[in-house]
Design an enzyme around this catalytic site. Structure first.
Site, PDB file in Angstrom:
ATOM      1  N   ASP A  37       0.845  -1.412   0.177  1.00 20.39           N
ATOM      2  CA  ASP A  37       0.034   0.058   0.153  1.00 20.39           C
ATOM      3  C   ASP A  37       0.903   1.329  -0.117  1.00 20.39           C
ATOM      4  O   ASP A  37       1.881   1.247   0.342  1.00 20.39           O
ATOM      5  CB  ASP A  37      -0.921  -0.066   1.165  1.00 20.39           C
ATOM      6  CG  ASP A  37      -2.323   0.934   0.947  1.00 20.39           C
ATOM      7  OD1 ASP A  37      -3.285   0.331   0.947  1.00 20.39           O
ATOM      8  OD2 ASP A  37      -2.098   2.119   1.130  1.00 20.39           O
ATOM      9  N   TYR A 156     -11.690   8.235 -14.296  1.00 18.14           N
ATOM     10  CA  TYR A 156     -12.067   6.794 -13.492  1.00 18.14           C
ATOM     11  C   TYR A 156     -12.283   6.138 -14.792  1.00 18.14           C
ATOM     12  O   TYR A 156     -11.852   4.948 -14.800  1.00 18.14           O
ATOM     13  CB  TYR A 156     -12.658   7.201 -12.287  1.00 18.14           C
ATOM     14  CG  TYR A 156     -13.066   5.943 -11.433  1.00 18.14           C
ATOM     15  CD1 TYR A 156     -11.873   5.694 -10.654  1.00 18.14           C
ATOM     16  CD2 TYR A 156     -14.064   5.012 -11.738  1.00 18.14           C
ATOM     17  CE1 TYR A 156     -12.270   4.408  -9.891  1.00 18.14           C
ATOM     18  CE2 TYR A 156     -14.270   3.778 -10.928  1.00 18.14           C
ATOM     19  CZ  TYR A 156     -13.342   3.571 -10.036  1.00 18.14           C
ATOM     20  OH  TYR A 156     -13.506   2.324  -9.269  1.00 18.14           O
ATOM     21  N   ILE A 189     -19.109  -0.488  -3.995  1.00 22.26           N
ATOM     22  CA  ILE A 189     -18.854  -1.296  -2.747  1.00 22.26           C
ATOM     23  C   ILE A 189     -18.765  -0.436  -1.580  1.00 22.26           C
ATOM     24  O   ILE A 189     -18.202   0.531  -1.733  1.00 22.26           O
ATOM     25  CB  ILE A 189     -17.709  -2.147  -3.088  1.00 22.26           C
ATOM     26  CG1 ILE A 189     -17.854  -2.941  -4.336  1.00 22.26           C
ATOM     27  CG2 ILE A 189     -17.551  -3.038  -1.587  1.00 22.26           C
ATOM     28  CD1 ILE A 189     -18.973  -3.891  -4.391  1.00 22.26           C
ATOM     29  N   THR A 191     -17.184   1.042   1.117  1.00 28.73           N
ATOM     30  CA  THR A 191     -15.829   1.455   1.557  1.00 28.73           C
ATOM     31  C   THR A 191     -15.757   2.944   1.742  1.00 28.73           C
ATOM     32  O   THR A 191     -16.469   3.695   1.429  1.00 28.73           O
ATOM     33  CB  THR A 191     -14.762   0.710   0.609  1.00 28.73           C
ATOM     34  OG1 THR A 191     -15.004   1.598  -0.651  1.00 28.73           O
ATOM     35  CG2 THR A 191     -14.975  -0.730   0.195  1.00 28.73           C
TER      36      THR A 191
HETATM   37  N1  LIG Z   1     -15.481   0.721  -3.442  1.00 20.79           N
HETATM   38  C1  LIG Z   1     -16.076   0.847  -4.723  1.00 20.79           C
HETATM   39  O1  LIG Z   1     -17.272   1.235  -4.784  1.00 20.79           O
HETATM   40  C2  LIG Z   1     -15.370   0.338  -6.052  1.00 20.79           C
HETATM   41  C3  LIG Z   1     -16.291   0.006  -7.035  1.00 20.79           C
HETATM   42  C4  LIG Z   1     -15.710  -0.520  -8.213  1.00 20.79           C
HETATM   43  C5  LIG Z   1     -14.092  -0.635  -8.326  1.00 20.79           C
HETATM   44  N2  LIG Z   1     -13.418  -0.373  -6.907  1.00 20.79           N
HETATM   45  C6  LIG Z   1     -11.993  -0.321  -7.128  1.00 20.79           C
HETATM   46  O2  LIG Z   1     -11.516  -1.389  -5.994  1.00 20.79           O
HETATM   47  C7  LIG Z   1     -10.282  -0.806  -5.703  1.00 20.79           C
HETATM   48  C8  LIG Z   1     -10.205  -0.577  -4.151  1.00 20.79           C
HETATM   49  O3  LIG Z   1     -11.166   0.346  -3.824  1.00 20.79           O
HETATM   50  P1  LIG Z   1     -11.560   0.551  -2.056  1.00 20.79           P
HETATM   51  O4  LIG Z   1     -13.141   0.869  -2.434  1.00 20.79           O
HETATM   52  O5  LIG Z   1     -10.963  -0.644  -1.161  1.00 20.79           O
HETATM   53  O6  LIG Z   1     -10.888   1.929  -1.828  1.00 20.79           O
HETATM   54  P2  LIG Z   1     -10.149   2.309  -0.855  1.00 20.79           P
HETATM   55  O7  LIG Z   1      -9.912   3.821  -0.799  1.00 20.79           O
HETATM   56  O8  LIG Z   1     -10.668   1.874   0.777  1.00 20.79           O
HETATM   57  O9  LIG Z   1      -8.790   1.696  -0.747  1.00 20.79           O
HETATM   58  C9  LIG Z   1      -7.713   2.035  -1.814  1.00 20.79           C
HETATM   59  C10 LIG Z   1      -6.386   1.625  -1.098  1.00 20.79           C
HETATM   60  O10 LIG Z   1      -5.237   1.707  -2.007  1.00 20.79           O
HETATM   61  C11 LIG Z   1      -4.172   2.274  -1.671  1.00 20.79           C
HETATM   62  N3  LIG Z   1      -3.767   3.412  -2.780  1.00 20.79           N
HETATM   63  C12 LIG Z   1      -4.189   4.358  -3.136  1.00 20.79           C
HETATM   64  N4  LIG Z   1      -3.284   4.740  -4.222  1.00 20.79           N
HETATM   65  C13 LIG Z   1      -2.132   4.056  -4.101  1.00 20.79           C
HETATM   66  C14 LIG Z   1      -1.034   3.964  -4.917  1.00 20.79           C
HETATM   67  N5  LIG Z   1      -0.695   4.899  -5.839  1.00 20.79           N
HETATM   68  N6  LIG Z   1      -0.082   2.719  -4.650  1.00 20.79           N
HETATM   69  C15 LIG Z   1      -0.433   2.018  -3.657  1.00 20.79           C
HETATM   70  N7  LIG Z   1      -1.549   1.927  -3.030  1.00 20.79           N
HETATM   71  C16 LIG Z   1      -2.380   3.028  -3.201  1.00 20.79           C
HETATM   72  C17 LIG Z   1      -4.902   3.496  -0.552  1.00 20.79           C
HETATM   73  O11 LIG Z   1      -4.023   3.773   0.300  1.00 20.79           O
HETATM   74  C18 LIG Z   1      -5.890   2.377  -0.103  1.00 20.79           C
HETATM   75  O12 LIG Z   1      -5.549   1.747   1.037  1.00 20.79           O
HETATM   76  C19 LIG Z   1     -10.015   0.385  -6.422  1.00 20.79           C
HETATM   77  O13 LIG Z   1      -9.161   0.110  -7.389  1.00 20.79           O
HETATM   78  C20 LIG Z   1     -11.253   0.790  -6.821  1.00 20.79           C
HETATM   79  O14 LIG Z   1     -11.350   1.603  -7.882  1.00 20.79           O
HETATM   80  C21 LIG Z   1     -13.989   0.162  -6.041  1.00 20.79           C
END
Ligand SMILES: NC(=O)c1ccc[n+]([C@@H]2O[C@H](COP(=O)([O-])OP(=O)(O)OC[C@H]3O[C@@H](n4cnc5c(N)ncnc54)[C@H](O)[C@@H]3O)[C@@H](O)[C@H]2O)c1
Length: 252
Positions: A37, A156, A189, A191
């Site tokens: 991370d 995005y 999701i 989060t």
């Molecule tokens: N939550 C949703 O609704 C959703 C929907 C579709 C896709 N996603 C995708 O799922 C993945 C995780 O999302 P989430 O909801 O857990 O988000 P989140 O914000 O809870 O977690 C993202 C994590 O990635 C880390 N991160 C961010 N930039 C980074 C970088 N440059 N290098 C290393 N780590 C980095 C952050 O520190 C964080 O711990 C993402 O790729 C997001 O686009 C999420």
């Protein structure tokens, strides 16, 4: 036999909602983990959670958009364990909610650097290790917005469509070399990511809920379970696939 018994797995963005749920699910599946991370605290918290359930996890603090840092992290896994079996390239950012014409250039650049170049960097280093070994499974985090669009999220949407393209391109190139490459397409999701986007806009949250035929947001654990399955030998004939975990969102 557990789904990922004896496998060595790398999870990026492990400190976030889906990443930490995935770390726990992979550990419960029997995998030994390397958790990456950009935020040290998040990686450490996820590793502690894994150890609490009896799993094994090391950590790396790296920005996935920094290719050299990613190469070091993957190199460290291969040095420690002799191989890399699975990777969940989950690190990502949303960028702001802003109409195309008002979208700040620096935000567009950052979203593409993390979500597209970051996944590219991770895949290249992971594939190097896996193709050399003749086996491996990669799961990329795309999104429902990797196959359709939504207003005010142009960077995005572009980045997640690109992740789906990278997934299929690599799946084709390495299908005959023992390496499978798939993607998850989560709906919204529950989060910190959507919470941040909607904190000033209860209307946006209501619209997000209404967009899901099941009438609720997804849980991080539901995406984690799909990533475990796609990495497991149960998915041995599955490659180049984008798996929707979206309560019916993409079926509309
Ligand atoms: N939550 C949703 O609704 C959703 C929907 C579709 C896709 N996603 C995708 O799922 C993945 C995780 O999302 P989430 O909801 O857990 O988000 P989140 O914000 O809870 O977690 C993202 C994590 O990635 C880390 N991160 C961010 N930039 C980074 C970088 N440059 N290098 C290393 N780590 C980095 C952050 O520190 C964080 O711990 C993402 O790729 C997001 O686009 C999420």
């Amino acid at each position: 036999m557990k789904a990922l018994e004896g496998k060595v797995a790398l999870i990026t963005g492990a400190g976030g909602g889906i990443g930490t749920a995935a770390a726990l699910a992979f550990a419960r599946g029997g995998a030994r983990l390397h958790l990456l991370d950009a935020e040290e605290e998040g990686a450490d918290r996820a590793a502690a959670a894994v150890r609490e359930v009896g799993g094994e996890a090391s950590t790396a603090v790296a920005d996935v958009s920094d290719h050299a840092a990613v190469a070091d992290a993957v190199g460290a896994v291969v040095e420690a364990h002799g191989r890399l079996d699975c990777a969940f390239n989950n690190a990502g950012i949303s960028g702001p909610l802003r109409e195309f014409l008002d979208y700040p250039d620096e935000d567009m650049q950052r979203v593409l650097s993390v979500n597209l170049v970051g996944v590219w960097n991770c895949m290249q280093e992971e594939l190097r290790a896996m193709v050399g070994a003749g086996a491996g499974a990669i799961v990329n985090s795309s999104s429902g917005l990797g196959v359709v669009a939504s207003p005010s999220m142009s960077a995005y949407v572009a980045s997640k469509h690109a992740v789906m393209g990278l997934t299929q391109a690599a799946a084709l190139e390495y299908a005959s070399k023992g390496v499978r490459v798939n993607a998850v397409l989560p709906g919204v999701i529950d989060t910190a990511m959507p919470a941040r986007l909607t904190e000033d806009s209860p209307d946006t949250r209501r619209l997000m809920l209404a967009a899901h035929p099941m009438g609720r947001l997804g849980k991080a654990e539901e995406v984690a379970a799909a990533a475990v399955w796609l990495c497991s030998d149960a998915a041995s004939f599955v490659t180049g696939h984008g798996m929707a975990i979206d309560g019916g969102y993409l079926s509309q």
